[in-house]
Design a protein around this motif. Sequence first.
Motif, PDB file in Angstrom:
ATOM      1  N   LEU A 161       0.942  -0.989   0.076  1.00 25.65           N
ATOM      2  CA  LEU A 161      -0.332  -0.073   0.301  1.00 25.65           C
ATOM      3  C   LEU A 161       0.503   1.397  -0.017  1.00 25.65           C
ATOM      4  N   ASP A 162       2.070   1.097   0.444  1.00 27.75           N
ATOM      5  CA  ASP A 162       2.877   2.837   0.760  1.00 27.75           C
ATOM      6  C   ASP A 162       3.657   2.752  -0.222  1.00 27.75           C
ATOM      7  N   ALA A 163       3.455   1.395  -0.793  1.00 28.18           N
ATOM      8  CA  ALA A 163       4.675   1.975  -2.511  1.00 28.18           C
ATOM      9  C   ALA A 163       3.513   2.289  -3.263  1.00 28.18           C
ATOM     10  N   HIS A 164       2.458   2.052  -3.547  1.00 27.17           N
ATOM     11  CA  HIS A 164       0.990   2.329  -4.618  1.00 27.17           C
ATOM     12  C   HIS A 164       1.108   3.561  -4.228  1.00 27.17           C
ATOM     13  N   ARG A 165       0.962   4.200  -2.534  1.00 24.50           N
ATOM     14  CA  ARG A 165       1.013   5.593  -2.948  1.00 24.50           C
ATOM     15  C   ARG A 165       2.550   6.245  -3.425  1.00 24.50           C
ATOM     16  N   ALA A 166       3.404   5.379  -3.333  1.00 24.37           N
ATOM     17  CA  ALA A 166       4.403   6.541  -3.884  1.00 24.37           C
ATOM     18  C   ALA A 166       4.441   6.737  -4.848  1.00 24.37           C
ATOM     19  N   GLN A 167       3.968   5.475  -5.516  1.00 24.26           N
ATOM     20  CA  GLN A 167       4.278   5.210  -6.604  1.00 24.26           C
ATOM     21  C   GLN A 167       3.026   7.025  -7.373  1.00 24.26           C
ATOM     22  N   VAL A 168       2.293   6.898  -7.148  1.00 27.23           N
ATOM     23  CA  VAL A 168       1.128   8.157  -7.074  1.00 27.23           C
ATOM     24  C   VAL A 168       1.824   9.066  -7.000  1.00 27.23           C
ATOM     25  N   ARG A 169       2.802   9.758  -6.342  1.00 31.40           N
ATOM     26  CA  ARG A 169       3.470  10.650  -6.085  1.00 31.40           C
ATOM     27  C   ARG A 169       4.184  10.880  -6.864  1.00 31.40           C
ATOM     28  N   GLU A 170       5.207   9.185  -7.176  1.00 33.84           N
ATOM     29  CA  GLU A 170       5.743   9.775  -8.120  1.00 33.84           C
ATOM     30  C   GLU A 170       5.540  10.024  -9.482  1.00 33.84           C
ATOM     31  N   VAL A 171       4.221  10.064  -9.674  1.00 33.40           N
ATOM     32  CA  VAL A 171       3.661  10.329 -11.188  1.00 33.40           C
ATOM     33  C   VAL A 171       3.521  11.829 -10.996  1.00 33.40           C
ATOM     34  N   GLU A 172       2.296  12.034 -10.313  1.00 31.52           N
ATOM     35  CA  GLU A 172       2.618  13.482  -9.827  1.00 31.52           C
ATOM     36  C   GLU A 172       3.584  14.566 -10.098  1.00 31.52           C
ATOM     37  N   ARG A 173       5.011  13.741  -9.322  1.00 32.68           N
ATOM     38  CA  ARG A 173       5.819  14.361  -9.805  1.00 32.68           C
ATOM     39  C   ARG A 173       6.930  14.810 -10.854  1.00 32.68           C
ATOM     40  N   ARG A 174       6.566  13.999 -11.420  1.00 31.97           N
ATOM     41  CA  ARG A 174       7.007  13.818 -13.456  1.00 31.97           C
ATOM     42  C   ARG A 174       6.089  14.371 -13.998  1.00 31.97           C
ATOM     43  N   ILE A 175       5.105  14.736 -13.717  1.00 29.03           N
ATOM     44  CA  ILE A 175       3.859  15.392 -14.400  1.00 29.03           C
ATOM     45  C   ILE A 175       4.396  16.946 -14.511  1.00 29.03           C
ATOM     46  N   VAL A 176       4.172  17.452 -13.122  1.00 25.93           N
ATOM     47  CA  VAL A 176       4.748  19.065 -12.362  1.00 25.93           C
ATOM     48  C   VAL A 176       6.493  19.032 -13.140  1.00 25.93           C
ATOM     49  N   GLU A 177       7.383  18.619 -12.880  1.00 28.47           N
ATOM     50  CA  GLU A 177       8.158  18.451 -14.205  1.00 28.47           C
ATOM     51  C   GLU A 177       8.158  18.725 -15.416  1.00 28.47           C
ATOM     52  N   ALA A 178       7.316  18.398 -15.764  1.00 28.44           N
ATOM     53  CA  ALA A 178       7.570  17.579 -17.008  1.00 28.44           C
ATOM     54  C   ALA A 178       6.567  19.184 -17.607  1.00 28.44           C
ATOM     55  N   VAL A 179       5.356  19.531 -17.163  1.00 29.37           N
ATOM     56  CA  VAL A 179       4.672  20.974 -17.694  1.00 29.37           C
ATOM     57  C   VAL A 179       4.162  21.926 -16.558  1.00 29.37           C
ATOM     58  N   GLY A 180       5.352  21.320 -15.278  1.00 31.26           N
ATOM     59  CA  GLY A 180       4.049  22.581 -13.921  1.00 31.26           C
ATOM     60  C   GLY A 180       5.536  23.921 -14.013  1.00 31.26           C
ATOM     61  N   SER A 181       4.904  24.755 -13.136  1.00 30.67           N
ATOM     62  CA  SER A 181       4.712  26.179 -12.901  1.00 30.67           C
ATOM     63  C   SER A 181       7.099  25.611 -12.324  1.00 30.67           C
ATOM     64  N   ASN A 182       7.570  26.898 -12.148  1.00 28.30           N
ATOM     65  CA  ASN A 182       8.509  26.978 -11.289  1.00 28.30           C
ATOM     66  C   ASN A 182       8.065  27.055  -9.477  1.00 28.30           C
ATOM     67  N   ALA A 183       6.953  27.283  -9.115  1.00 26.14           N
ATOM     68  CA  ALA A 183       6.429  27.252  -7.576  1.00 26.14           C
ATOM     69  C   ALA A 183       5.757  25.904  -7.445  1.00 26.14           C
ATOM     70  N   GLU A 184       4.869  25.323  -8.718  1.00 26.18           N
ATOM     71  CA  GLU A 184       4.788  24.245  -8.659  1.00 26.18           C
ATOM     72  C   GLU A 184       5.699  23.073  -8.926  1.00 26.18           C
ATOM     73  N   LEU A 185       6.591  23.291  -9.574  1.00 26.84           N
ATOM     74  CA  LEU A 185       7.931  22.059  -9.074  1.00 26.84           C
ATOM     75  C   LEU A 185       8.293  22.253  -7.807  1.00 26.84           C
ATOM     76  N   ARG A 186       9.055  23.473  -7.620  1.00 26.65           N
ATOM     77  CA  ARG A 186       9.108  23.282  -5.704  1.00 26.65           C
ATOM     78  C   ARG A 186       8.753  22.808  -4.485  1.00 26.65           C
ATOM     79  N   ARG A 187       6.863  23.330  -5.092  1.00 25.52           N
ATOM     80  CA  ARG A 187       6.934  22.621  -3.650  1.00 25.52           C
ATOM     81  C   ARG A 187       6.307  21.224  -3.969  1.00 25.52           C
ATOM     82  N   VAL A 188       6.274  20.229  -4.844  1.00 28.39           N
ATOM     83  CA  VAL A 188       5.852  19.451  -5.776  1.00 28.39           C
ATOM     84  C   VAL A 188       7.462  18.689  -5.101  1.00 28.39           C
TER      85      VAL A 188
END
Length: 198
Positions: A161-188
């Motif tokens: 369960l913890d591994a799946h939660r980490a995987q979801v947050r990793e997907v979120e981080r990669r999306i923000v690193e691809a299309v996010g703003s600088n502020a969003e990138l710092r926050r994520v």
Amino acid sequence: MTAPGALPPASADRQTRMGRWRDQLIAYGWLVLAWNLFWGEFTWGNLVGGLLVAAVVLLFFPLPPVTFHGRLRPWGLLVFGGRFVVELVRASAHIARIAVQPGYTPRSAIIAVRLRLPTDLNLALTAEVLSLVPGTLIVEVDRDAGILYVHVLDVRGPADLDAHRAQVREVERRIVEAVGSNAELRRVRTGPVDKESP
């Protein structure tokens, strides 16, 4: 009179219209990409079909205004695409192994994951990417709290369960690193993770 540094009303209105057109164009591109991903292959027929379907959706079922404050990062997009293909192949192989393994009945679970950026665009993109990977499915989205409820397959214990939660947050981080703003990138990258998601 306009305040010092403020845009004249005509210029501000033109900038707002351009922002709306840009957002519509980005939504159009994502719809075309999603159409091709749903078909599972990129062909000229699927591309033309995606262009037509996306135009019909945006014309007759206009999406609520979602402002895009980010910027496209070529390296982030490349990393995101590469990792997505790897995860797609790995998840497909895992599901295939479960299907042919005699006598094995996988356990599934629904987990709640609070995203670091609870914006509509981030929730939608993260949910879309997760739904395209075999073995994960979005059951519900709590828009106000910024929580995704994800159905996951083959759960053997709390560590999974913890591994799946980490995987979801990793997907979120990669999306923000691809299309996010600088502020969003710092926050994520530095924002706290709520480990006690409901």
